[in-house]
Design a protein around this motif. Structure first.
Motif, short mmCIF file in Angstrom:
data_model
loop_
_atom_site.label_atom_id
_atom_site.label_comp_id
_atom_site.label_asym_id
_atom_site.label_seq_id
_atom_site.Cartn_x
_atom_site.Cartn_y
_atom_site.Cartn_z
N VAL A 1 -3.98 -1.10 -4.93
CA VAL A 1 -4.63 -1.65 -3.74
C VAL A 1 -6.14 -1.58 -3.92
N GLY A 2 -6.81 -2.69 -3.61
CA GLY A 2 -8.26 -2.74 -3.74
C GLY A 2 -8.73 -3.24 -5.09
N CYS A 3 -7.78 -3.56 -5.98
CA CYS A 3 -8.13 -4.07 -7.30
C CYS A 3 -7.67 -5.52 -7.42
N ASP A 4 -8.56 -6.38 -7.89
CA ASP A 4 -8.20 -7.78 -8.07
C ASP A 4 -7.63 -8.07 -9.45
N CYS B 1 -8.09 0.34 -12.53
CA CYS B 1 -7.20 -0.60 -11.86
C CYS B 1 -5.86 -0.79 -12.58
N ASP C 1 0.83 -1.21 0.00
CA ASP C 1 0.00 0.00 0.00
C ASP C 1 0.86 1.26 0.00
#
Length: 246
Positions: free
Chosen positions: A97-100, A107, A70
């Motif tokens: 961060v927070g994206c797959d 993203c 992060d």
């Protein structure tokens, strides 16, 4: 002796070259090591990770998984392998961060950031290896004497370059610092320093400041107040401000 002197000088040539370009091919290259002076490769890697704000995700006897977690909204994971002769790098993942996935534009993770962060980490590891090489070589009294003689008797260009290289690799050897202090004390009150000499003594003072050793504050303060060169005084005033913030 000739071999060790050549190796010692090559350390400074390496760091005064254009080795730190941001070409991908460069930061992907393994770092060659010599077990004579790098006795614990894992320790060098972990020290460098901490200096750059990385974490150790996991490790084995020959591998460290490095995690930049992060940082500015990104996550970067590297596999750093090491053996008796080299340290190599392999990127395992890089994402916001927070994206797959990188399927959406939101993203998509720009490599200009990951390239830069990998470059800085590799540079730190290389610097720490070279510091150990310097420590090993300068532990030899004859080599240390030769090196210090060059610092004493070299011309202005040589001394300026040496000071800049000490700053670049953040190598603040006590013997070199003592010689630098002696030369500053002997010359900063001279009436007619050439412009090149002003640069030399400015870099000498910068070495002392970057070492972050408070015992040099008094000398630097004297130079900033009493040096005959106004330009030198102004340089050193700036270094003192930097020291106060560190």
């Amino acid at each position: 002796m000739k071999y060790y002197k050549t190796l010692l000088l090559s350390i400074f040539v390496f760091f005064s070259s254009n080795s730190f370009s941001t070409e991908r091919s460069w930061f992907d290259e393994p770092i060659k090591i010599n077990k004579t002076y790098v006795t614990d490769t894992e320790a060098v890697i972990i020290e460098s990770l901490k200096q750059r704000g990385w974490e150790v995700k996991e490790k084995s006897p020959t591998m460290v998984t490095a995690w930049l977690n992060d940082y500015k909204g990104y996550e970067l994971v590297l596999e750093i392998k090491h053996d008796k002769s080299q340290i190599s790098f392999n990127q395992l993942s890089y994402k916001k961060v927070g994206c797959d996935s990188n399927s959406s534009s939101r993203c998509k993770a720009s490599t200009k950031y990951s390239d830069k962060w990998r470059l800085y980490l590799r540079k730190n590891i290389a610097m720490n290896i070279h510091k150990r090489a310097m420590d090993y070589l300068l532990n030899d009294e004859k080599i240390r004497s030769t090196w210090l003689d060059e610092l004493k008797t070299g011309d202005v260009e040589f001394k300026t370059k040496l000071a800049r290289n000490l700053i670049d690799i953040e190598y603040f050897n006590e013997y070199a610092l003592a010689e630098i202090v002696e030369q500053i004390n002997a010359n900063y009150l001279r009436n007619e320093l050439s412009s090149d000499e002003v640069q030399q003594y400015a870099f000498f003072c910068k070495v002392l400041a970057r070492s972050e050793q408070k015992k040099y504050t008094e000398l630097l303060t004297q130079v900033s107040q009493k040096a005959k060169s106004r330009k030198l005084k102004n340089y050193v005033k700036g270094y003192l401000i930097e020291m106060a913030k560190s």
